[in-house]
Design an enzyme around this catalytic site. Structure first.
Site, PDB file in Angstrom:
ATOM      1  N   ASP A  68      38.828  37.949  32.658  1.00 29.08           N
ATOM      2  CA  ASP A  68      37.516  37.811  32.626  1.00 29.08           C
ATOM      3  C   ASP A  68      36.791  36.235  32.651  1.00 29.08           C
ATOM      4  O   ASP A  68      36.104  36.015  33.324  1.00 29.08           O
ATOM      5  CB  ASP A  68      36.803  38.858  31.536  1.00 29.08           C
ATOM      6  CG  ASP A  68      37.497  38.691  30.230  1.00 29.08           C
ATOM      7  OD1 ASP A  68      38.184  37.931  30.190  1.00 29.08           O
ATOM      8  OD2 ASP A  68      37.005  39.221  29.207  1.00 29.08           O
TER       9      ASP A  68
ATOM     10  N   TYR B 107      48.900  48.646  42.186  1.00 26.36           N
ATOM     11  CA  TYR B 107      48.782  48.952  43.668  1.00 26.36           C
ATOM     12  C   TYR B 107      49.775  49.853  44.028  1.00 26.36           C
ATOM     13  O   TYR B 107      49.850  50.851  44.912  1.00 26.36           O
ATOM     14  CB  TYR B 107      49.037  47.762  44.451  1.00 26.36           C
ATOM     15  CG  TYR B 107      47.605  47.029  44.729  1.00 26.36           C
ATOM     16  CD1 TYR B 107      46.844  46.516  43.901  1.00 26.36           C
ATOM     17  CD2 TYR B 107      47.452  46.706  45.981  1.00 26.36           C
ATOM     18  CE1 TYR B 107      45.756  45.846  44.035  1.00 26.36           C
ATOM     19  CE2 TYR B 107      46.248  46.230  46.410  1.00 26.36           C
ATOM     20  CZ  TYR B 107      45.301  45.670  45.402  1.00 26.36           C
ATOM     21  OH  TYR B 107      44.227  44.998  45.978  1.00 26.36           O
TER      22      TYR B 107
ATOM     23  N   ASP C 217      39.459  36.448  46.188  1.00 22.84           N
ATOM     24  CA  ASP C 217      38.335  36.822  47.067  1.00 22.84           C
ATOM     25  C   ASP C 217      37.198  35.758  46.372  1.00 22.84           C
ATOM     26  O   ASP C 217      36.491  35.013  46.933  1.00 22.84           O
ATOM     27  CB  ASP C 217      37.857  38.034  46.926  1.00 22.84           C
ATOM     28  CG  ASP C 217      38.140  38.747  48.366  1.00 22.84           C
ATOM     29  OD1 ASP C 217      39.333  38.486  48.923  1.00 22.84           O
ATOM     30  OD2 ASP C 217      37.289  39.577  48.724  1.00 22.84           O
TER      31      ASP C 217
ATOM     32  N   LYS D 184      45.372  40.130  30.835  1.00 25.70           N
ATOM     33  CA  LYS D 184      44.502  40.748  30.136  1.00 25.70           C
ATOM     34  C   LYS D 184      45.019  41.144  28.618  1.00 25.70           C
ATOM     35  O   LYS D 184      45.153  42.053  28.720  1.00 25.70           O
ATOM     36  CB  LYS D 184      43.693  41.883  30.979  1.00 25.70           C
ATOM     37  CG  LYS D 184      42.785  42.415  30.198  1.00 25.70           C
ATOM     38  CD  LYS D 184      41.364  41.724  30.113  1.00 25.70           C
ATOM     39  CE  LYS D 184      40.331  42.239  29.053  1.00 25.70           C
ATOM     40  NZ  LYS D 184      39.185  41.406  28.856  1.00 25.70           N
TER      41      LYS D 184
ATOM     42  N   ASP E 291      43.872  39.929  43.311  1.00 27.21           N
ATOM     43  CA  ASP E 291      43.069  40.457  44.646  1.00 27.21           C
ATOM     44  C   ASP E 291      41.772  39.893  44.264  1.00 27.21           C
ATOM     45  O   ASP E 291      41.101  39.290  45.341  1.00 27.21           O
ATOM     46  CB  ASP E 291      43.256  41.896  44.875  1.00 27.21           C
ATOM     47  CG  ASP E 291      42.523  42.543  45.865  1.00 27.21           C
ATOM     48  OD1 ASP E 291      42.285  41.900  46.971  1.00 27.21           O
ATOM     49  OD2 ASP E 291      41.676  43.435  45.617  1.00 27.21           O
TER      50      ASP E 291
END
Ligand code: IPM
Ligand code: MN
Length: 367
Positions: free
Chosen positions: A228, A144, A256, A195, A252
């Site tokens: 993932d 970000y 959600d 990751k 983020d």
């Protein structure tokens, strides 16, 4: 009498509607508990653009700087969608606010009451007792904010855009501490999501998190998961997690996903805590509902105020140290929604739906 000094930034569309109900709940609580409320309103987001030419007006920032916490509504919507991306309310108000106050720790409770399992898109059999997890998201680093962040023209005429994902040890350690403290008050289990099979930042993240927990919080059960897989596991069996802990962009996305499996966005609160201490020596924070501005239902008086009210409870807990009062508000929301069955349209499921004010009245009645 303790004084609660906070900035009120209602924002756009349903923002002001749910904010006034949260303030009504706070006023009621303040009277009962002998607290003094000292707050001022300021424009932010689209309202900032319309009234001051800027999504985060200087006067709004100044008000926040004098306060001990920020109670935030929601920003953005169709009215400002044609502006260049960098000037749009979400990006031009929220990101600079997070940066200005170093709000590095985002805490999002994933809570679905057992009486509300209908609201989840997951099969009820998978979540017979609802859901109770927390997502801790790093909020001021990673892709970000990393530099360079540019769009340039190449010699062959093509365009090329770059975002940069950066993390340093101290940034990882301070959010690891928040995850550990959160887990200590709950199930003592942290799953760190990364990751590390691909990204350098994730390799460092995993190494730093492992060392930090081993040294400072050996009693916490720490596990690691690739992002993932975490996205899949969240949909398969959310309650396998206690505290989900991750970097900015993964958080983020996962938060959600967590929000939607917990049913209505209208129920989800959040806290963003900073490195800075407020005048009470407690973390300065920004407290906001996760649901957005819901332009389609704005002005109708039907939006669910629960997430804004629960965000106000988080403000009392984290920035004012009033855990017991926050507990009372959270319990009142649960009793009004689950026990009394008072529901706004988003969580009605065949029950008659009430409006924004009536929902808040039911919560006040339970208080
Ligand atoms: C959130 C939002 C923001 C984010 C946007 C509006 C900039 O999606 O708080 O999750 O990406 O952090
Ligand atoms: Mn988001």
């Amino acid at each position: 009498m303790p004084t609660l000094k906070f900035a009120v930034l209602p924002g756009d569309y349903i923002g002001p509607e749910v904010m006034s109900e949260a303030l009504r709940v706070l006023a009621h609580v303040a009277k009962k508990e002998g607290l003094t409320l000292d707050y001022q309103h300021a424009d932010v987001g689209g309202a900032g653009i319309d009234n001051h030419g800027k999504a985060l007006p200087d006067s709004t920032l100044a008000l926040c700087q004098q306060a001990d916490a920020i109670l935030f509504g929601s920003v953005g919507g169709p009215k400002w969608e044609k502006l260049p991306p960098k000037e749009q309310p979400e990006r031009a108000a929220l990101l600079p606010l997070r940066k200005a106050f170093n709000l590095f720790a985002n805490i999002r409770p994933g809570l679905l009451y057992s009486d509300l399992t209908d609201a989840s898109p997951l099969k009820t059999a998978r979540i017979p007792n609802g859901i109770d997890i927390v997502c801790i998201r790093e909020l001021t680093g990673g892709i970000y904010f990393g530099q360079p962040k540019t769009t340039t023209k190449l010699e062959n005429g093509e365009e090329q855009a770059i975002d940069t994902m950066v993390y340093k040890t101290s940034e990882i350690e301070r959010i690891a501490e928040v995850a550990a403290v959160t887990a200590k008050a709950r199930g003592k289990k942290v799953c760190s999501v990364d990751k590390a099979n691909v990204l350098e930042t994730s390799v460092l993240w995993r190494r730093v998190v492992t060392a930090y927990f081993a040294k400072h919080h050996p009693e916490i059960a720490l596990s690691h998961m690739y992002v993932d897989n975490a996205a899949m596991q969240l949909a398969r069996d959310p309650n396998q997690f206690d505290v989900l802990f991750t970097e900015n962009m993964f958080g983020d996305i996962l938060s959600d996903e967590m929000a939607v499996i917990c049913g209505s966005l209208g129920m989800l609160s959040s806290a963003s805590l900073g490195t800075g201490k407020n005048s009470l020596g407690l973390p300065f924070g920004l407290f906001e509902p996760a649901g957005g501005t819901a332009p389609d239902i704005a002005g109708k008086g039907i939006a669910n105020p629960c997430a804004q009210i629960l965000s106000a409870a988080m403000m009392l807990r984290y920035s004012f140290g009033l855990d017991a009062v926050a507990d009372k508000i959270e319990a009142a929301v649960r009793l009004a929604v689950a026990t009394d069955g008072v529901r706004t349209g988003d969580i009605a499921f065949g029950k008659p739906a009430v409006g924004t004010k009536a929902m808040a009245d039911a919560i006040i009645a339970r208080l």
